[in-house]
Design a protein around this motif. Structure first.
Motif, mmCIF file in Angstrom:
data_model
loop_
_atom_site.group_PDB
_atom_site.id
_atom_site.type_symbol
_atom_site.label_atom_id
_atom_site.label_comp_id
_atom_site.label_asym_id
_atom_site.label_seq_id
_atom_site.Cartn_x
_atom_site.Cartn_y
_atom_site.Cartn_z
ATOM 1 N N CYS A 20 0.834 -1.204 0.000
ATOM 2 C CA CYS A 20 0.000 0.000 0.000
ATOM 3 C C CYS A 20 0.869 1.254 0.000
ATOM 4 C CB CYS A 20 -0.921 -0.008 1.220
ATOM 5 S SG CYS A 20 -2.149 1.317 1.221
ATOM 6 N N ALA A 21 1.874 1.291 0.867
ATOM 7 C CA ALA A 21 2.734 2.469 0.971
ATOM 8 C C ALA A 21 3.539 2.695 -0.304
ATOM 9 C CB ALA A 21 3.667 2.319 2.170
ATOM 10 N N ASN A 22 4.182 1.644 -0.805
ATOM 11 C CA ASN A 22 5.088 1.826 -1.934
ATOM 12 C C ASN A 22 4.362 1.961 -3.273
ATOM 13 O OD1 ASN A 22 7.805 1.755 -0.696
ATOM 14 N ND2 ASN A 22 7.131 -0.251 -0.001
ATOM 15 N N LEU A 23 3.201 1.309 -3.405
ATOM 16 C CA LEU A 23 2.391 1.526 -4.599
ATOM 17 C C LEU A 23 1.825 2.939 -4.587
ATOM 18 C CD1 LEU A 23 0.930 0.666 -7.169
ATOM 19 C CD2 LEU A 23 -0.829 -0.409 -5.724
ATOM 20 N N GLY A 24 1.333 3.374 -3.418
ATOM 21 C CA GLY A 24 0.774 4.727 -3.313
ATOM 22 C C GLY A 24 1.799 5.795 -3.642
ATOM 23 N N ILE A 25 2.994 5.663 -3.062
ATOM 24 C CA ILE A 25 4.046 6.650 -3.330
ATOM 25 C C ILE A 25 4.559 6.510 -4.764
ATOM 26 C CG2 ILE A 25 6.387 7.360 -2.652
ATOM 27 C CD1 ILE A 25 5.532 6.710 0.264
ATOM 28 N N GLY A 26 4.565 5.278 -5.283
ATOM 29 C CA GLY A 26 4.921 5.088 -6.692
ATOM 30 C C GLY A 26 3.969 5.824 -7.620
ATOM 31 N N LEU A 27 2.676 5.769 -7.328
ATOM 32 C CA LEU A 27 1.677 6.498 -8.129
ATOM 33 C C LEU A 27 1.871 8.003 -7.997
ATOM 34 C CD1 LEU A 27 -1.407 4.270 -7.269
ATOM 35 C CD2 LEU A 27 -0.438 4.562 -9.560
ATOM 36 N N ARG A 28 2.205 8.447 -6.780
ATOM 37 C CA ARG A 28 2.457 9.883 -6.588
ATOM 38 C C ARG A 28 3.663 10.339 -7.402
ATOM 39 N NH1 ARG A 28 2.093 14.100 -7.326
ATOM 40 N NH2 ARG A 28 2.275 15.946 -5.989
ATOM 41 N N ARG A 29 4.691 9.499 -7.475
ATOM 42 C CA ARG A 29 5.895 9.828 -8.243
ATOM 43 C C ARG A 29 5.600 9.925 -9.733
ATOM 44 N NH1 ARG A 29 11.061 8.258 -6.143
ATOM 45 N NH2 ARG A 29 11.435 6.953 -7.976
ATOM 46 N N LYS A 30 4.487 9.325 -10.153
ATOM 47 C CA LYS A 30 4.051 9.431 -11.552
ATOM 48 C C LYS A 30 3.144 10.638 -11.779
ATOM 49 C CE LYS A 30 6.020 5.701 -13.229
ATOM 50 N NZ LYS A 30 7.037 5.781 -14.307
ATOM 51 N N GLY A 31 2.931 11.418 -10.725
ATOM 52 C CA GLY A 31 2.167 12.653 -10.882
ATOM 53 C C GLY A 31 0.716 12.582 -10.457
ATOM 54 N N TYR A 32 0.294 11.458 -9.903
ATOM 55 C CA TYR A 32 -1.106 11.317 -9.498
ATOM 56 C C TYR A 32 -1.320 11.797 -8.060
ATOM 57 C CZ TYR A 32 -1.503 8.411 -13.662
ATOM 58 O OH TYR A 32 -1.479 7.968 -14.958
ATOM 59 N N LYS A 33 -2.534 12.254 -7.787
ATOM 60 C CA LYS A 33 -2.916 12.620 -6.423
ATOM 61 C C LYS A 33 -3.407 11.359 -5.711
ATOM 62 C CE LYS A 33 -4.306 17.332 -7.679
ATOM 63 N NZ LYS A 33 -5.446 18.290 -7.760
ATOM 64 N N VAL A 34 -2.801 11.068 -4.570
ATOM 65 C CA VAL A 34 -3.028 9.774 -3.913
ATOM 66 C C VAL A 34 -3.365 9.971 -2.433
ATOM 67 C CG1 VAL A 34 -2.024 7.527 -3.353
ATOM 68 C CG2 VAL A 34 -1.397 8.665 -5.503
ATOM 69 N N LEU A 35 -4.399 9.251 -1.976
ATOM 70 C CA LEU A 35 -4.729 9.166 -0.558
ATOM 71 C C LEU A 35 -4.595 7.720 -0.113
ATOM 72 C CD1 LEU A 35 -5.965 10.296 2.137
ATOM 73 C CD2 LEU A 35 -8.211 9.677 1.192
ATOM 74 N N LEU A 36 -3.872 7.494 0.972
ATOM 75 C CA LEU A 36 -3.803 6.179 1.597
ATOM 76 C C LEU A 36 -4.665 6.200 2.855
ATOM 77 C CD1 LEU A 36 0.047 5.411 1.382
ATOM 78 C CD2 LEU A 36 -1.728 5.120 -0.364
ATOM 79 N N ILE A 37 -5.463 5.154 3.044
ATOM 80 C CA ILE A 37 -6.322 5.039 4.218
ATOM 81 C C ILE A 37 -5.882 3.817 5.018
ATOM 82 C CG2 ILE A 37 -8.672 4.651 5.061
ATOM 83 C CD1 ILE A 37 -9.730 6.120 2.637
ATOM 84 N N ASP A 38 -5.553 4.035 6.285
ATOM 85 C CA ASP A 38 -5.134 2.950 7.166
ATOM 86 C C ASP A 38 -6.363 2.401 7.876
ATOM 87 O OD1 ASP A 38 -3.953 1.206 8.909
ATOM 88 O OD2 ASP A 38 -2.422 2.599 9.638
ATOM 89 N N ALA A 39 -6.861 1.262 7.392
ATOM 90 C CA ALA A 39 -8.075 0.658 7.949
ATOM 91 C C ALA A 39 -7.745 -0.550 8.826
ATOM 92 C CB ALA A 39 -9.025 0.256 6.823
ATOM 93 N N ASP A 40 -6.613 -0.470 9.519
ATOM 94 C CA ASP A 40 -6.158 -1.551 10.389
ATOM 95 C C ASP A 40 -5.957 -0.991 11.795
ATOM 96 O OD1 ASP A 40 -4.867 -3.593 11.726
ATOM 97 O OD2 ASP A 40 -3.457 -4.027 10.121
ATOM 98 N N PRO A 41 -6.623 -1.572 12.818
ATOM 99 C CA PRO A 41 -6.460 -1.067 14.190
ATOM 100 C C PRO A 41 -5.009 -1.078 14.680
ATOM 101 C CG PRO A 41 -8.281 -2.623 14.077
ATOM 102 C CD PRO A 41 -7.585 -2.681 12.755
ATOM 103 N N ALA A 248 10.982 -3.341 -8.452
ATOM 104 C CA ALA A 248 9.772 -4.158 -8.546
ATOM 105 C C ALA A 248 8.521 -3.318 -8.334
ATOM 106 C CB ALA A 248 9.830 -5.287 -7.516
ATOM 107 N N TYR A 249 8.547 -2.414 -7.351
ATOM 108 C CA TYR A 249 7.364 -1.577 -7.103
ATOM 109 C C TYR A 249 7.165 -0.540 -8.208
ATOM 110 C CZ TYR A 249 5.913 -3.531 -2.654
ATOM 111 O OH TYR A 249 5.417 -4.377 -1.687
ATOM 112 N N GLU A 250 8.245 -0.079 -8.819
ATOM 113 C CA GLU A 250 8.105 0.802 -9.986
ATOM 114 C C GLU A 250 7.402 0.077 -11.123
ATOM 115 O OE1 GLU A 250 12.075 2.046 -10.825
ATOM 116 O OE2 GLU A 250 12.005 3.775 -9.480
ATOM 117 N N ALA A 251 7.798 -1.180 -11.352
ATOM 118 C CA ALA A 251 7.163 -1.967 -12.418
ATOM 119 C C ALA A 251 5.702 -2.281 -12.077
ATOM 120 C CB ALA A 251 7.945 -3.266 -12.641
#
Length: 259
Positions: A20-41, A248-251
Motif C-alpha cells: 500500500c505504501a510503496n504503490l501509493g508513493i509510486g503512483l504519486r511519483r508518476k504525478g497522481y494525487k493519492v490518498l492512503l487510508i489505514d483501515a487496520d487497528p 519491482a514496485y516501480e514496475a
C-alpha cells in the motif's frame, strides 16, 4: 476519475502494508494525487510512514467513521495528514476496534466508509485502503467502498490455500452490496526465487486462477531492505532507490496504471 482500491488479505504478514505504501508513493511519483487510508487497528501503515505513535493521533479513520455513524458533519480535509513524499494519509489506530464492534448494530453498516469516500473522491486520482488481516466489518466497509481489490499473497502454499475464503467474501460483497467491485489482481510478495517450490507455487497460482483473475507479472522479491522501510518511516524509493524491491514496485506501479 478516482479509482478506489482495497488491498486485502485475511492473513497477516503478506506485505499488504508495504505494498500500500510503496504503490501509493509510486503512483504519486508518476504525478497522481493519492490518498492512503489505514483501515487496520494496528496502525501499521501509519507507523510505517513515520507516524510512530498511531494511538496518540487525535483524528483518525475511526474518528471520521464515528462521525458518519452519528450523522455529524465532517470537513473535507479532516484527519488527513500530508506525508513528505507527496501522498496524503488518513491514519488508523486501535480505536478502529471499537468501530468494528459498533458497526454490528448500525443500519446500512457496510456503507459507512463509502459515504465518507464519496465526499473526497473528486480530490484524488487514487485512493488505496490498507485493510486489517481479517474479514470483519471494517474490511467489508472497505470492499463496499472500493472499485477494485488488490490481493497480496506470499509465495507459500498455506497463504495461497487461504485465498478461496477471501474470494468468496469478495464475491458475496459484489453480489449483495457492491456490484461494480472487481478484482484488480493477485500480487505475489516476499518471493524467494531460488527454491524450486516457489516455481511450483507460481505455477499452481496460474493453473488455478489464470483466465479468472489477473496475476501481476511483476512479483515483489524477498528483501531485508523492504522490511527496513517500516522502521525508517519512508518508502523503498528513498530507503533503497536502486535496489530490486524499488525496481519491482516501480514496475508494479506501471502495471496498475496501464491496467
Amino acid at each position: 476519475m478516482c479509482k478506489v482500491t482495497a488491498i486485502v488479505n485475511q492473513k497477516g504478514g503478506v506485505g499488504k502494508t508495504t505494498t500500500c505504501a510503496n504503490l501509493g508513493i509510486g503512483l504519486r511519483r508518476k504525478g497522481y494525487k493519492v490518498l492512503l487510508i489505514d483501515a487496520d487497528p494496528q496502525g501499521s501503515l501509519t507507523d510505517s510512514l513515520g507516524y510512530c505513535d498511531p494511538d496518540g493521533i487525535e483524528n483518525t479513520l475511526a474518528t471520521i467513521m464515528g462521525k458518519f455513524m452519528n450523522d455529524e458533519n465532517v470537513t473535507q480535509n479532516e484527519g488527513i495528514l500530508h506525508h513528505n513524499e507527496g501522498i496524503d494519509l488518513l491514519p488508523g489506530n486501535i480505536e478502529l476496534s471499537g468501530i468494528e464492534v459498533s458497526l454490528v448494530n448500525m443500519m446500512s453498516r457496510e456503507t459507512i466508509l463509502r459515504r465518507y469516500i464519496d465526499t473526497i473522491r473528486e480530490c484524488y486520482d487514487y485512493i488505496l485502503i490498507d485493510c486489517m488481516p481479517s474479514l470483519g466489518m471494517v474490511t467489508v466497509n472497505a470492499l463496499t467502498a472500493a472499485d477494485t481489490v488488490l490481493i497480496p499473497v506470499q509465495a507459500q502454499y498455506l497463504p495461497l490455500k487461504g485465498l478461496e475464503q477471501l474470494l468468496k467474501t469478495i464475491a458475496k460483497v459484489r453480489r449483495q452490496i457492491n456490484p461494480k467491485l472487481e478484482i484488480e489482481g493477485i500480487l505475489l510478495t516476499m518471493v524467494d526465487t531460488r527454491p524450486n517450490f516457489v516455481k511450483d507455487i507460481v505455477s499452481l497460482l496460474h493453473d488455478t486462477y489464470d483466465g479468472r483473475i489477473k496475476i501481476y507479472s511483476q512479483m515483489i522479491p524477498l528483501s531485508v531492505r523492504a522490511a527496513e522501510t517500516s522502521a525508517e518511516g519512508k518508502s523503498i524509493y528513498l530507503h533503497d532507490p536502486h535496489g530490486k524491491v524499488a525496481r519491482a514496485y516501480e514496475a508494479l506501479t506501471e502495471e496498475v496504471i496501464t491496467g
